[in-house]
Scaffold this motif. Structure first.
Motif, PDB file in Angstrom:
ATOM      1  N   UNK A 104      16.315  15.177  42.319  1.00 23.14           N
ATOM      2  CA  UNK A 104      15.975  13.959  41.583  1.00 23.14           C
ATOM      3  C   UNK A 104      15.927  14.232  40.078  1.00 23.14           C
ATOM      4  N   UNK A 105      15.296  15.340  39.706  1.00 17.97           N
ATOM      5  CA  UNK A 105      15.202  15.679  38.279  1.00 17.97           C
ATOM      6  C   UNK A 105      16.578  15.954  37.676  1.00 17.97           C
ATOM      7  N   UNK A 106      17.469  16.568  38.452  1.00 18.12           N
ATOM      8  CA  UNK A 106      18.825  16.822  37.965  1.00 18.12           C
ATOM      9  C   UNK A 106      19.561  15.507  37.734  1.00 18.12           C
TER      10      UNK A 106
ATOM     11  N   UNK B 216      22.862  14.392  27.281  1.00 17.39           N
ATOM     12  CA  UNK B 216      24.302  14.669  27.281  1.00 17.39           C
ATOM     13  C   UNK B 216      24.631  15.641  28.411  1.00 17.39           C
ATOM     14  N   UNK B 217      25.807  15.477  29.014  1.00 18.31           N
ATOM     15  CA  UNK B 217      26.185  16.277  30.169  1.00 18.31           C
ATOM     16  C   UNK B 217      26.126  17.774  29.873  1.00 18.31           C
ATOM     17  N   UNK B 218      26.619  18.167  28.680  1.00 19.38           N
ATOM     18  CA  UNK B 218      26.642  19.593  28.351  1.00 19.38           C
ATOM     19  C   UNK B 218      25.230  20.157  28.222  1.00 19.38           C
ATOM     20  N   UNK B 219      24.314  19.386  27.639  1.00 19.56           N
ATOM     21  CA  UNK B 219      22.932  19.836  27.499  1.00 19.56           C
ATOM     22  C   UNK B 219      22.299  20.060  28.875  1.00 19.56           C
ATOM     23  N   UNK B 220      22.462  19.074  29.751  1.00 20.32           N
ATOM     24  CA  UNK B 220      21.886  19.175  31.086  1.00 20.32           C
ATOM     25  C   UNK B 220      22.476  20.347  31.852  1.00 20.32           C
TER      26      UNK B 220
ATOM     27  N   UNK C  19      12.003  16.927  24.213  1.00 21.09           N
ATOM     28  CA  UNK C  19      11.059  16.891  25.323  1.00 21.09           C
ATOM     29  C   UNK C  19      11.775  16.594  26.638  1.00 21.09           C
ATOM     30  N   UNK C  20      12.805  15.745  26.588  1.00 16.92           N
ATOM     31  CA  UNK C  20      13.570  15.426  27.787  1.00 16.92           C
ATOM     32  C   UNK C  20      14.327  16.639  28.321  1.00 16.92           C
TER      33      UNK C  20
ATOM     34  N   UNK D 138      15.183  22.027  33.121  1.00 17.36           N
ATOM     35  CA  UNK D 138      14.533  23.335  33.244  1.00 17.36           C
ATOM     36  C   UNK D 138      13.552  23.326  34.416  1.00 17.36           C
ATOM     37  N   UNK D 139      12.731  22.283  34.483  1.00 11.83           N
ATOM     38  CA  UNK D 139      11.795  22.152  35.607  1.00 11.83           C
ATOM     39  C   UNK D 139      12.570  21.979  36.911  1.00 11.83           C
TER      40      UNK D 139
END
Length: 290
Positions: free
Chosen positions: A82-84, A92-96, A147-148, A153-154
């Motif tokens: 869910x978090x993913x 942004x896709x690259x950040x995630x 913060x997002x 990471x979590x």
């Protein structure tokens, strides 16, 4: 020992191909249907074939005693999922992608704490190579931390816990049982998420087709990663989870015309080298122990 090691690595590589294809399907669907809908059908399609397999195994009644282990594996995996999905919508896709790639770093640590698996020195250079490669794949000037950014990471911590839990559960339960409880938990969590967000059904045959493909790829990935963890230590498999970013980048390059460029190809090479370094070292250890 050597054969099970290579077989485990083979299955985890296959699982990352399947998950990369699943992620691509999710990316395609994210503009048409809600996150709750995606999670619901991702798990429902898996449940449709795994339920008969689980029932025919004769283990349904006996599995009740293993519910605490299934709860750890299923809940941690679903929270991570869910978090993913949420992070893919708000970042942004690259950040995630880069921040989610921290997942394999948590696996050996959790496996050491929970399963008492030994930590090998070669994990450090393998991780550093793979992490540098994923960073290049996502563009060297990112991520822009906020913060997002804590979301993926979590998510990585929960996914790592799920991976280690698969190894623990697979000692007492078969793959069909593990996947069944994961999928059932996913359906329940999707319906719960829908209460607070929205639940939107696909509106065309094409979207329905992509939903089915997403479910198939997710099912195959789940089965293969479960099989891999039943054969090989979770800490050994950890660097190969970076291949998800490589396969995702390759799919984007060849099917969506998103050019990798020099840094992208170099990053993919480093990820593969990190995995090969670990494989070669483990093979030598296996030969010496014979």
């Amino acid at each position: 020992m050597r054969n099970t090691l290579l077989l485990g690595i083979f299955f985890v590589v296959l699982s990352q191909v399947a998950f990369a294809l699943m992620d691509s399907s999710i990316k395609w669907l994210s503009n048409d249907i809600s996150t709750a809908t995606i999670i619901f059908f991702r798990n429902l399609i898996t449940l449709m074939w795994v339920l008969p397999a689980f029932y025919l195994s004769g283990e349904m009644r006996h599995s009740i005693a293993r519910l605490p282990l299934h709860a750890i594996r299923s809940l941690s995996g679903q929270i991570g999922m869910i978090l993913i999905f949420v992070s893919l919508k708000v970042l942004p896709l690259s950040d995630a992608t880069v921040l989610r790639s921290l997942t394999p770093l948590f696996v050996p640590i959790l496996a050491f704490i929970w399963l008492k698996e030994k930590l090998s020195w070669v994990l450090i250079p393998s991780f550093l190579l793979a992490l540098a490669g994923v960073w290049m794949l996502a563009d060297v000037d990112k991520p822009h931390f906020s913060l997002l950014s804590l979301l993926p990471i979590v998510a990585g911590i929960f996914v790592a816990m799920a991976m280690v839990a698969i190894k623990r559960v697979s000692k007492v339960a078969k793959g069909a049982e593990i996947v069944f409880y994961f999928s059932l938990t996913g359906i329940i969590s999707a319906l719960g998420l829908a209460l607070f967000t929205e639940f939107t059904l696909p509106t065309s045959p094409a979207i329905w087709g992509i939903v089915v493909l997403m479910g198939i790829f997710g099912s195959l990935g789940q089965v293969w990663v479960t099989k891999a963890n039943s054969l090989t230590d979770a800490s050994i498999l950890a660097p190969f989870y970076y291949l998800n970013a490589v396969f995702g980048a390759l799919i984007s390059h060849f099917f969506w015309n998103e050019t990798l460029g020099f840094w992208g190809w170099l990053g993919a090479t480093l990820v593969i080298l990190g995995g090969l370094l670990l494989v070669i070292t483990q093979q030598r250890r296996s030969k010496q122990s014979l």
